[in-house]
Scaffold this active site. Structure first.
Site, mmCIF file in Angstrom:
data_model
loop_
_atom_site.group_PDB
_atom_site.id
_atom_site.type_symbol
_atom_site.label_atom_id
_atom_site.label_comp_id
_atom_site.label_asym_id
_atom_site.label_seq_id
_atom_site.Cartn_x
_atom_site.Cartn_y
_atom_site.Cartn_z
ATOM 1 N N SER A 100 -5.977 -0.080 -3.257
ATOM 2 C CA SER A 100 -5.893 0.441 -1.904
ATOM 3 C C SER A 100 -5.570 -0.672 -0.889
ATOM 4 O O SER A 100 -4.579 -1.383 -1.060
ATOM 5 C CB SER A 100 -7.192 1.170 -1.552
ATOM 6 N N HIS A 113 -5.876 8.999 -5.524
ATOM 7 C CA HIS A 113 -6.239 7.703 -4.934
ATOM 8 C C HIS A 113 -7.732 7.474 -5.167
ATOM 9 O O HIS A 113 -8.564 8.122 -4.541
ATOM 10 C CB HIS A 113 -5.950 7.729 -3.429
ATOM 11 N N ASP A 155 -1.083 10.674 -5.627
ATOM 12 C CA ASP A 155 -1.763 9.985 -4.528
ATOM 13 C C ASP A 155 -1.038 10.281 -3.228
ATOM 14 O O ASP A 155 0.091 9.839 -3.010
ATOM 15 C CB ASP A 155 -1.779 8.474 -4.809
#
Length: 508
Positions: A201, A485, A427
């Site tokens: 991330s 994610h 994602d």
């Protein structure tokens, strides 16, 4: 590389004085090194071996160490870490430094929900007694991992002064480098292990900076010399414009936006969705329609992932802000990508496509239990409350850079490192289409073209490899019926196979 000394200087009769000065400088550096690293007023590294944890029956079947490393001015910043030795061969397997995204998301989030050896036993947990069980797909099966609470203010890391909490991308990267040096000095037996700086991330911004600093330090002779071999980035936030603009493109590819609406928005906004021209009425009108469409579609989609029968029937949860909404792409939270996934505001549970519960609630209960903190040897009174992701970072963290592409491009030119970049193919926070775009901008040669990779005879995703001289970059998508994610949270078995093969230099 430092410029070569001028011949005229070294040819001067006073070159002996210059050498004496250089020698004196070396001695001064050594003295400073001894002061900073070897004889601090308090131990630089405080550590404890943890054999038992509340919620886990019996002794832990792996070696867990927790501790603090002091960094920064007078070591006012105390970074907390969890170190877990490889369950296979600690002396031979790679050493990973893992940084969870956010910024400000705790190492425990990755340890429990992504790549660590423990997870919550949802079926047997109740009330205020979360139970733990072994994660069979932990990356500690094949690697030694340092899970670091960084930047300061994350997890159990704290500062002794208010000034110590003034943190941003560059400061955090520098402190992480200092942490690594001091940690290695205290754990010299791991100096020979291949080192990979890793994270997911928002760590896509800071990891390349840290790798660059390590490379520079090696060139300058910083001790100890680390055996760095490369870096790993999962679902990485790397470039503000590319990554956030790609959300519109991804939404269209996934069928969330009609062709007509997408084409109109693309033309009227000129491909700029993150910071649109607010005076462009056609663009803003299209984005408003995109917003309304996605409120409905995303809400419907997330209903599939919400379990309404948790023990508190008044379920409170937040949906991700809709794609295309100006506040989503421009607002103060747009950089906090780990926080743009649904976050826990009440008692709820999220269910993935295989009905495996991922309930962030248990981590709050478990980590804020005083018995747990005592077992982990967390210093009493150093934090007010443990948060999975520190919400205050939205207003206090300094985003020094808006792209790490330049750092990555530089690494491709000057190093022989290896890079693994992976994306969950579903994602919506950091879509793979944006990741592919910035990777292609690095100007690398394609070594292996797009091809599937398999786990248990099933397609787990696709991969391709780039190279430049001795530098190599492997890009992987994790498919396997959808990965979001971040990918290991959704597809742990496939991600363990991926990292194991990549560490071993095997084709995926």
């Amino acid at each position: 590389m430092a410029p070569s000394p001028s011949p005229s200087i070294f040819g001067h009769p006073s070159h002996r004085n210059l050498r004496l000065l250089t020698s004196f400088t070396d001695i001064l550096k050594l003295v400073l090194y001894l002061i900073l690293f070897l004889v601090p007023k308090q131990p630089v590294v405080s550590q404890s071996i943890i054999k038992n944890l509340p919620g886990f029956p019996g002794n832990l079947p792996f070696k867990l160490e927790t501790g603090y490393v002091g960094v920064g001015y007078l070591e006012e910043v105390q970074l907390f870490y969890y170190f877990i030795e490889s369950e296979r061969s600690p002396k031979d397997d790679p050493l990973l430094l893992w940084l969870t995204g956010g910024p400000g998301c705790s190492a425990l989030s990755a340890l429990f929900y992504e790549i660590g050896p423990l997870t919550f036993n949802y079926a047997n947990s109740s009330g205020n007694s979360p139970q733990l069980l072994i994660n069979p797909y932990s990356w500690t099966k094949v690697a030694n991992i340092i899970f670091l609470d960084a930047p300061v203010g994350t997890g159990f890391s704290y500062a002794k002064t208010s000034v110590g909490y003034n943190i941003g991308d560059l400061t955090s990267a520098s402190q992480t480098y200092e942490f690594l040096r001091k940690w290695h000095l205290d754990h010299p037996k791991f100096l020979s292990n291949p080192l990979y700086v890793s994270g997911d991330s928002y760590s896509g911004m800071t990891v390349p900076i840290i790798v660059q600093i390590i490379y520079n330090g090696i060139k300058e002779g910083d001790v100890p010399l680390m055996n760095i071999k490369g870096y790993v980035l999962g679902n990485p936030f790397t470039d503000v414009k590319t990554d956030l603009n790609s959300r519109i493109i991804f939404a269209h590819r996934e069928g969330l936006l009609s062709k007509q609406l997408y084409e109109s928005t693309k033309i009227n906004c000129k491909g700029e969705y993150m910071r649109p021209d607010t005076n462009n009425s056609l663009c803003m009108g299209d984005l408003e329609v995109v917003n309304k469409v996605n409120i409905i579609l995303i809400s419907r989609a997330w209903k599939k992932y919400i379990c309404l029968k948790c023990w508190n029937q008044s379920v409170v949860h937040s949906l991700p802000k809709p794609i295309g909404h100006p506040s989503f792409l421009q607002g103060e939270h747009s950089m906090d990508v780990h926080l743009s996934t649904p976050q826990l505001l009440g008692q709820w549970c999220r269910v993935n496509v295989l009905s495996s519960n991922y309930n962030y609630l248990w981590s709050y209960i478990w980590a804020n239990d005083q018995t747990v903190q005592k077992a982990l040897n967390v210093r009493e009174g150093t934090i007010k409350e443990w948060e999975r992701c520190n919400s205050s970072f939205s207003s206090t963290y300094v985003h020094d850079i808006i792209t790490s592409i330049d750092y990555q491009r530089n690494l491709t030119r000057i190093t022989t490192y290896r890079a693994l970049i992976y994306s969950g193919d579903h994602d919506m926070v950091i879509p793979y289409v944006g990741t592919q775009e910035w990777i292609e901008s690095l100007g690398l040669s394609l070594s292996n073209d797009w091809e599937p990779w398999f786990v248990d005879g099933q397609t787990a995703g696709y991969n391709l490899m780039y190279s430049l001289k001795k530098y190599s970059l492997t890009y992987v998508t994790v498919k396997a019926r959808g990965a979001g994610h971040t990918a290991p949270e959704y597809r742990p078995k496939e991600c363990l196979a991926m990292i194991d093969r990549w560490f071993a230099y095997y084709p995926l």
